[in-house]
Design a protein around this motif. Sequence first.
Motif, PDB file in Angstrom:
ATOM      1  N   GLN A 178       9.675 -12.107   2.640  1.00 52.14           N
ATOM      2  CA  GLN A 178       8.454 -11.360   2.945  1.00 52.14           C
ATOM      3  C   GLN A 178       8.241 -10.253   1.911  1.00 52.14           C
ATOM      4  OE1 GLN A 178       8.779  -9.839   6.888  1.00 52.14           O
ATOM      5  NE2 GLN A 178       6.613 -10.050   7.304  1.00 52.14           N
ATOM      6  N   ARG A 179       9.328  -9.575   1.580  1.00 51.03           N
ATOM      7  CA  ARG A 179       9.285  -8.488   0.622  1.00 51.03           C
ATOM      8  C   ARG A 179       8.863  -8.988  -0.755  1.00 51.03           C
ATOM      9  NH1 ARG A 179      12.157  -3.458  -0.948  1.00 51.03           N
ATOM     10  NH2 ARG A 179      11.825  -3.778  -3.154  1.00 51.03           N
ATOM     11  N   ALA A 180       9.447 -10.103  -1.153  1.00 54.91           N
ATOM     12  CA  ALA A 180       9.101 -10.690  -2.448  1.00 54.91           C
ATOM     13  C   ALA A 180       7.621 -11.069  -2.463  1.00 54.91           C
ATOM     14  CB  ALA A 180       9.964 -11.914  -2.719  1.00 54.91           C
ATOM     15  N   GLU A 181       7.148 -11.529  -1.302  1.00 56.73           N
ATOM     16  CA  GLU A 181       5.737 -11.918  -1.201  1.00 56.73           C
ATOM     17  C   GLU A 181       4.841 -10.683  -1.348  1.00 56.73           C
ATOM     18  OE1 GLU A 181       5.119 -14.512   2.123  1.00 56.73           O
ATOM     19  OE2 GLU A 181       2.947 -14.152   2.067  1.00 56.73           O
ATOM     20  N   ILE A 182       5.231  -9.586  -0.711  1.00 56.94           N
ATOM     21  CA  ILE A 182       4.450  -8.349  -0.832  1.00 56.94           C
ATOM     22  C   ILE A 182       4.437  -7.881  -2.291  1.00 56.94           C
ATOM     23  CG2 ILE A 182       4.317  -5.909  -0.168  1.00 56.94           C
ATOM     24  CD1 ILE A 182       5.550  -6.776   2.549  1.00 56.94           C
ATOM     25  N   GLU A 183       5.598  -7.945  -2.934  1.00 60.84           N
ATOM     26  CA  GLU A 183       5.663  -7.549  -4.344  1.00 60.84           C
ATOM     27  C   GLU A 183       4.707  -8.389  -5.189  1.00 60.84           C
ATOM     28  OE1 GLU A 183       9.502  -7.057  -6.241  1.00 60.84           O
ATOM     29  OE2 GLU A 183      10.387  -6.424  -4.329  1.00 60.84           O
ATOM     30  N   ARG A 184       4.683  -9.700  -4.922  1.00 65.44           N
ATOM     31  CA  ARG A 184       3.767 -10.583  -5.659  1.00 65.44           C
ATOM     32  C   ARG A 184       2.310 -10.224  -5.363  1.00 65.44           C
ATOM     33  NH1 ARG A 184       7.306 -14.647  -4.405  1.00 65.44           N
ATOM     34  NH2 ARG A 184       6.035 -15.355  -2.650  1.00 65.44           N
ATOM     35  N   ASP A 185       2.011  -9.967  -4.084  1.00 62.75           N
ATOM     36  CA  ASP A 185       0.637  -9.603  -3.707  1.00 62.75           C
ATOM     37  C   ASP A 185       0.200  -8.316  -4.407  1.00 62.75           C
ATOM     38  OD1 ASP A 185       0.380 -11.810  -2.107  1.00 62.75           O
ATOM     39  OD2 ASP A 185       0.780 -10.754  -0.221  1.00 62.75           O
ATOM     40  N   ILE A 186       1.110  -7.356  -4.486  1.00 65.89           N
ATOM     41  CA  ILE A 186       0.787  -6.077  -5.130  1.00 65.89           C
ATOM     42  C   ILE A 186       0.469  -6.303  -6.611  1.00 65.89           C
ATOM     43  CG2 ILE A 186       1.770  -3.878  -5.939  1.00 65.89           C
ATOM     44  CD1 ILE A 186       3.277  -3.712  -3.232  1.00 65.89           C
ATOM     45  N   GLU A 187       1.308  -7.076  -7.286  1.00 66.69           N
ATOM     46  CA  GLU A 187       1.076  -7.319  -8.708  1.00 66.69           C
ATOM     47  C   GLU A 187      -0.232  -8.074  -8.927  1.00 66.69           C
ATOM     48  OE1 GLU A 187       2.568  -5.827 -11.144  1.00 66.69           O
ATOM     49  OE2 GLU A 187       3.927  -4.902  -9.689  1.00 66.69           O
ATOM     50  N   ALA A 188      -0.491  -9.064  -8.077  1.00 67.33           N
ATOM     51  CA  ALA A 188      -1.739  -9.821  -8.196  1.00 67.33           C
ATOM     52  C   ALA A 188      -2.936  -8.913  -7.937  1.00 67.33           C
ATOM     53  CB  ALA A 188      -1.733 -10.985  -7.202  1.00 67.33           C
ATOM     54  N   ALA A 189      -2.791  -8.019  -6.948  1.00 69.72           N
ATOM     55  CA  ALA A 189      -3.891  -7.116  -6.587  1.00 69.72           C
ATOM     56  C   ALA A 189      -4.206  -6.159  -7.731  1.00 69.72           C
ATOM     57  CB  ALA A 189      -3.540  -6.335  -5.320  1.00 69.72           C
ATOM     58  N   LEU A 190      -3.151  -5.682  -8.420  1.00 69.55           N
ATOM     59  CA  LEU A 190      -3.376  -4.777  -9.552  1.00 69.55           C
ATOM     60  C   LEU A 190      -4.031  -5.537 -10.709  1.00 69.55           C
ATOM     61  CD1 LEU A 190      -0.057  -2.708  -9.425  1.00 69.55           C
ATOM     62  CD2 LEU A 190      -2.378  -1.786  -9.157  1.00 69.55           C
ATOM     63  N   ALA A 191      -3.567  -6.771 -10.930  1.00 74.67           N
ATOM     64  CA  ALA A 191      -4.088  -7.557 -12.050  1.00 74.67           C
ATOM     65  C   ALA A 191      -5.521  -8.021 -11.786  1.00 74.67           C
ATOM     66  CB  ALA A 191      -3.175  -8.752 -12.309  1.00 74.67           C
ATOM     67  N   ASP A 192      -5.806  -8.415 -10.540  1.00 76.70           N
ATOM     68  CA  ASP A 192      -7.097  -9.036 -10.236  1.00 76.70           C
ATOM     69  C   ASP A 192      -8.071  -8.115  -9.503  1.00 76.70           C
ATOM     70  OD1 ASP A 192      -6.147 -11.252 -11.487  1.00 76.70           O
ATOM     71  OD2 ASP A 192      -5.651 -12.360  -9.656  1.00 76.70           O
ATOM     72  N   ASP A 193      -7.714  -6.837  -9.405  1.00 74.38           N
ATOM     73  CA  ASP A 193      -8.638  -5.848  -8.844  1.00 74.38           C
ATOM     74  C   ASP A 193      -8.948  -6.091  -7.363  1.00 74.38           C
ATOM     75  OD1 ASP A 193     -10.187  -3.559  -9.097  1.00 74.38           O
ATOM     76  OD2 ASP A 193     -12.003  -4.663  -9.594  1.00 74.38           O
ATOM     77  N   TRP A 194      -7.895  -6.264  -6.540  1.00 75.33           N
ATOM     78  CA  TRP A 194      -8.087  -6.478  -5.102  1.00 75.33           C
ATOM     79  C   TRP A 194      -7.964  -5.196  -4.280  1.00 75.33           C
ATOM     80  CZ3 TRP A 194      -4.102 -11.100  -4.620  1.00 75.33           C
ATOM     81  CH2 TRP A 194      -4.636 -12.234  -5.258  1.00 75.33           C
ATOM     82  N   PHE A 195      -7.538  -4.104  -4.914  1.00 80.24           N
ATOM     83  CA  PHE A 195      -7.423  -2.860  -4.142  1.00 80.24           C
ATOM     84  C   PHE A 195      -8.793  -2.242  -3.931  1.00 80.24           C
ATOM     85  CE2 PHE A 195      -2.876  -2.892  -5.337  1.00 80.24           C
ATOM     86  CZ  PHE A 195      -2.330  -2.620  -4.081  1.00 80.24           C
TER      87      PHE A 195
END
Length: 289
Positions: A23-40
Motif C-alpha cells: 500500500q505504501r509503495a502504491e502511495i509513493e507511486r501515486d505521489i510521484e505520478a501526481a507531481l509529474a502529471d499535475d494531479w494535485f
Amino acid sequence: SKKRDGKNGAVLYDPLIQDTTRQRAEIERDIEAALADDWFDAYFQPIVDLASERVVGYEALMRLEHPEKGTIPPSDIITVAEETGAIIRIGNCMLDKALANLVRVSKATGDNEAYLAINFSPLQFEPTLPIRLAALTTRYGIAPHRLVIEITEATLLHDNPQIRTILDEFNRFGCRIALDDFGTGYSSLSYLNRFPVDIVKIDQSFVRSLTGGEPELRHKSRMLVEGITAISHKMECTVVAEGIETAEQRDILEQFGVDKGQGYLFARPQPVARLIEAAGEQDRESSVA
Ligand code: C2E
Ligand code: MG
Ligand code: MG
Ligand code: MG
C-alpha cells in the motif's frame, strides 16, 4: 507468523505487513505520478465571520485527483510524503496552486481582502521558504497580509532552530501565523507566549464535544473552549473554530466570543471552480432581486 528465508536471513512478513508495504509503495507511486502529471489540487474551504456568516477567508486543503481512484485526501498522503521527503515538492506545488486559486476566486467574487490559510509541514521550513513565498506573492500580485501560515505544534516542537527565525520573517513580511488543531497536544498555551502566533484554531474535537454526550463532560468542554477563547484574546490572537457542523455548535461558539468559523455547516472544502460558479449564481440572484 514470520518465517526465515534460509538464503540471506530475510524475513517473509505475514500478509498484513506485506499489504501495508504494498500500500505504501502504491502511495509513493501515486505521489510521484501526481507531481509529474499535475494531479494535485488546492481545494478551498470558506472561513466565515461567526456573527455575520460573511466569508472572510479560505483554507487551502490538499487533494490528489487520481484519474482512476478519484479524490485522495491528505490523510492518505502526508505521512508517507513526510517519510520520503516528497512533502517538500508537494508543498511547493500546493503553494503555487493555492495562490493561483486565490487570484481566481478573488476575481470572481470581487473580494480582494479575503485571506488564504495554507498548511505547512515542519519539513517545509527551509531557510529559503520566506523568500520563495515572497516571490510568489509578487508574481501573483497578492498582498502578503492576505496570507496565513498554518502550523501545528509539531512544527514548534520540531528540532530545527531555524523555525523560529523563519516564522519571524513571515511576520515581518506581513503574513500571519495560525496555530492549527489547538488543544490536541501538550502545553500548547506556552506557545502563544514563545512564538509569534496571530490566530488560534480550536480543534474540531473540542467543537464536537460542545454538544451531545454526557452532560457533565459537555459542561467541562464548554468551559474549556470559553477559557481557551478568553486566553487567546488576552494574548491578542484571533480565534477560529473548525469542524462546525450544527447551528447549535455555531451559537455556543459565538456566545463564547469565538471570532470565526469553518465547517460543513457553512461550506465543505471544494474545487475553486465550484466556488466561482456559486459566486456567479449569487450575482445573478442579486441582479434579479
Ligand atoms: P486541518 O488543517 O486541521 O484542516 C481541517 C480539516 O477538517 C480538513 O480535512 C477539512 O476538510 C476538515 N473539515 C472541515 N470542516 C469540517 C466539518 O465540519 N466536519 C468534519 N468532520 N471535518 C471538517 P482534510 O482536508 O482531510 O485535511 C486534513 C489535514 O491534512 C489538515 O487538517 C492538515 O493538517 C493536512 N493538510 C491539508 N492540506 C495540506 C497541505 O497542503 N499541506 C500540508 N502539509 N498539510 C495539509
Ligand atoms: Mg489547517
Ligand atoms: Mg485543524
Ligand atoms: Mg486537523
